[in-house]
Structures are given as structure tokens and as C-alpha cells.
Design an enzyme around this catalytic site. Structure first.
Site, PDB file in Angstrom:
ATOM      1  N   ASN A  86       0.879  -1.358   0.147  1.00  0.00           N
ATOM      2  CA  ASN A  86      -0.101  -0.010   0.001  1.00  0.00           C
ATOM      3  C   ASN A  86       0.806   1.074   0.208  1.00  0.00           C
ATOM      4  O   ASN A  86       1.768   1.451   0.736  1.00  0.00           O
ATOM      5  CB  ASN A  86      -0.855   0.149   1.419  1.00  0.00           C
ATOM      6  CG  ASN A  86      -1.911  -1.161   1.048  1.00  0.00           C
ATOM      7  OD1 ASN A  86      -2.443  -1.248   0.167  1.00  0.00           O
ATOM      8  ND2 ASN A  86      -2.292  -1.759   2.297  1.00  0.00           N
ATOM      9  N   HIS A  96       8.951  13.432 -11.813  1.00  0.00           N
ATOM     10  CA  HIS A  96       7.311  13.621 -11.876  1.00  0.00           C
ATOM     11  C   HIS A  96       6.820  14.797 -12.583  1.00  0.00           C
ATOM     12  O   HIS A  96       7.755  15.675 -13.144  1.00  0.00           O
ATOM     13  CB  HIS A  96       6.984  13.892 -10.362  1.00  0.00           C
ATOM     14  CG  HIS A  96       7.142  15.324  -9.865  1.00  0.00           C
ATOM     15  ND1 HIS A  96       8.301  15.481  -9.303  1.00  0.00           N
ATOM     16  CD2 HIS A  96       6.680  16.491  -9.956  1.00  0.00           C
ATOM     17  CE1 HIS A  96       8.500  16.634  -8.877  1.00  0.00           C
ATOM     18  NE2 HIS A  96       7.352  17.383  -9.366  1.00  0.00           N
ATOM     19  N   HIS A 102      -1.553  22.145 -11.558  1.00  0.00           N
ATOM     20  CA  HIS A 102      -0.991  22.392 -10.289  1.00  0.00           C
ATOM     21  C   HIS A 102      -0.773  23.699  -9.872  1.00  0.00           C
ATOM     22  O   HIS A 102      -0.711  24.084  -8.618  1.00  0.00           O
ATOM     23  CB  HIS A 102       0.581  21.662 -10.582  1.00  0.00           C
ATOM     24  CG  HIS A 102       1.657  21.816  -9.469  1.00  0.00           C
ATOM     25  ND1 HIS A 102       1.329  21.530  -8.092  1.00  0.00           N
ATOM     26  CD2 HIS A 102       2.840  21.946  -9.385  1.00  0.00           C
ATOM     27  CE1 HIS A 102       2.118  21.552  -7.183  1.00  0.00           C
ATOM     28  NE2 HIS A 102       3.486  21.946  -7.930  1.00  0.00           N
TER      29      HIS A 102
END
Length: 272
Positions: A86, A96, A102
Site C-alpha cells: 500500500n 514527476h 498544479h
């Protein structure tokens, strides 16, 4: 079907396939290299594939200095016959994408970036020598003009990437390079260079090998605010920009597709 039956079925299937995976071990080892031979399907037009992504974990530097990923193992092979983790991930961790959302109220989220914009001619602007002397160095319009003088016009749909040499610093405190007052010092794009790309080219992305599109001391994120609201995207923490040519490579951006995301970790590679 009971849980125990499911587990036993998974184990049996895993065991039956072990010989197959042993046979493919050499191929798997080759895929771990940062620069690999091109697959046969690409051999006619591509010489090599260069991995432009850093491997990241909780120790990888982030803009705010806090761990960007937490991984908790929910199932393990010894007990359950398979591995499963997880993950809790800050969208802006590791290599990224910065989606337009954003730094805008209603720009494209990461899942809305057109897939046609994720395969890009790559233009590399090399400021490594200047950044070695000045960690606050920025890509300027003069750098873009110098690149164009040598290589010709920036292609439509391009990603224009800054090579500052900063990618080699990811394993040390020099990557964030914070001073005694907590202000960071690393290279980025000057807002005037971003504006020139907006006004005069068809570039769809800018990329950096540092933590931010804006250089470290920026207090107003001028480049983010100029670039992203135009529905162009950014890439931060690129790797191996010293292993690709200034022009001629194609960048493939494996952006995430979680709905409404402002960005996310991406596997990015260049076809050279």
C-alpha cells in the site's frame, strides 16, 4: 471460493511458472540498466533507450524536505504467495510531472494531458558549466537563442529540458542545497525563457534535472505561474540528461492517470 483455496491456487500458479521466469532472468537483468539496447521493434530507427527517471524512496529529496512516499507491505510472498504494497505518495515526488492544474484554478489535470503531448522531440539546453559556478543559474532567452542558432527552430510539441548537472546530486544534501536560513539554491528556468517558449514556439513541456521549474531562491514561482496555466506541463527531477544529445531524441512521458491529479511520479525515457 475460500481465501485458503485462493492462496493455494496462486502459489501453485507461481511454482508452475518458475522455470519460465528463470529462463527470462537475463532479459530482466538487462532491463534494469539505465541505458538499454533498443527493442527489436524499434531497432530500425532507434539506437538506444535512455532511462530519464530516478529510482526514488522515502529518502529521495523533496521540495518541502519531507519523505514523499510511504510503502507498507500488506502481503508478502512467504506467507501469502504474492507481494503487495500500500502506497501513500506525494504527487510531486521523484521524477514527476507538473500538470497545468498544479498552478492554475482550472487547467488540465494530469489525466487530461493529451497523450499526443507525452511523446515529444527532446531539446536539451546545457547550462551545467554555469551551474557548477552558480547554483542559482537559470535558463535564459539567450540560452534558447544560442541553442536555436546551432540546432535550428525548436520543434512543435517539444519538451525543452534544462541540463544543469544537478541530477548527480540526488544522493546528498546538495540537491536541495538549503542555506542557513532554509532557502534553497539550485538551477531552473527564468520566467523570461518560459515566456519566450510560449510566445515563439510550439513547445508543450519544459523539464529540469532539479527540484523545481523555478530556481531554488524563487519566492513567487513566476515560471510555474507563467507556464502551467497555458495548459503546458512541466517535468522535475529528470535523470541522465548528460546521456542524450542536444537534439534528435524523442522523450516518452509515462504520466500517471489518476483523475483530477495535479501531477505525479512518471517513468520517462528517451529514444535516441
Amino acid at each position: 471460493m475460500c481465501d485458503v483455496c485462493v492462496m493455494n491456487a496462486v502459489k501453485d500458479r507461481m511454482i508452475s511458472r518458475r522455470s519460465f521466469f528463470r529462463g527470462g532472468a537475463a532479459m530482466a537483468a538487462g532491463s534494469a540498466l539505465s541505458v538499454a539496447a533498443a527493442p527489436p521493434a524499434l531497432a530500425a530507427g532507434v539506437g538506444e533507450v535512455v532511462d530519464m527517471s530516478h529510482v526514488y524512496d522515502a529518502a529521495f529529496p523533496t521540495y518541502f524536505g519531507e519523505p514523499g512516499i510511504e510503502a507498507n507491505q500488506a502481503f508478502n510472498f512467504k506467507e501469502h504467495g504474492f507481494n503487495l504494497f500500500n502506497l501513500a505518495v506525494n504527487e510531486h515526488t521523484g521524477t514527476h510531472v507538473d500538470a497545468p492544474l498544479h498552478f492554475s484554478a482550472d487547467g488540465q489535470s494530469v489525466d487530461e494531458i493529451p497523450v499526443s503531448n507525452l511523446v515529444c522531440p527532446l531539446c536539451v539546453i546545457d547550462i551545467a558549466a554555469r551551474a557548477a559556478e552558480d547554483p542559482d543559474a537559470q535558463v535564459t532567452p539567450d540560452d534558447l537563442k544560442a541553442w536555436i542558432d546551432v540546432h535550428g527552430p525548436i520543434p512543435d510539441g517539444a519538451c525543452v529540458a534544462m541540463h544543469s548537472g544537478w541530477g548527480a546530486k540526488t544522493g546528498s544534501a546538495e540537491f536541495r542545497n538549503a542555506d542557513g536560513e532554509g532557502k534553497m539554491h539550485f538551477p531552473g528556468f527564468h520566467v523570461e525563457a518560459a515566456q519566450m517558449l510560449i510566445d515563439e514556439t510550439g513547445a508543450v513541456a519544459i523539464g529540469v534535472d532539479s527540484l523545481s521549474l523555478d530556481h531554488g531562491p524563487s519566492g513567487d514561482f513566476a515560471t510555474h505561474y507563467a507556464w502551467l496555466p497555458t495548459n503546458r506541463y512541466g517535468i522535475e527531477n529528470l535523470a541522465n540528461l548528460d546521456k542524450v544529445p542536444a537534439t534528435g531524441a524523442t522523450l516518452v512521458v509515462g504520466a500517471p492517470t489518476h483523475r483530477g491529479g495535479s501531477g505525479g511520479p512518471a517513468r520517462i525515457f528517451a529514444l535516441v
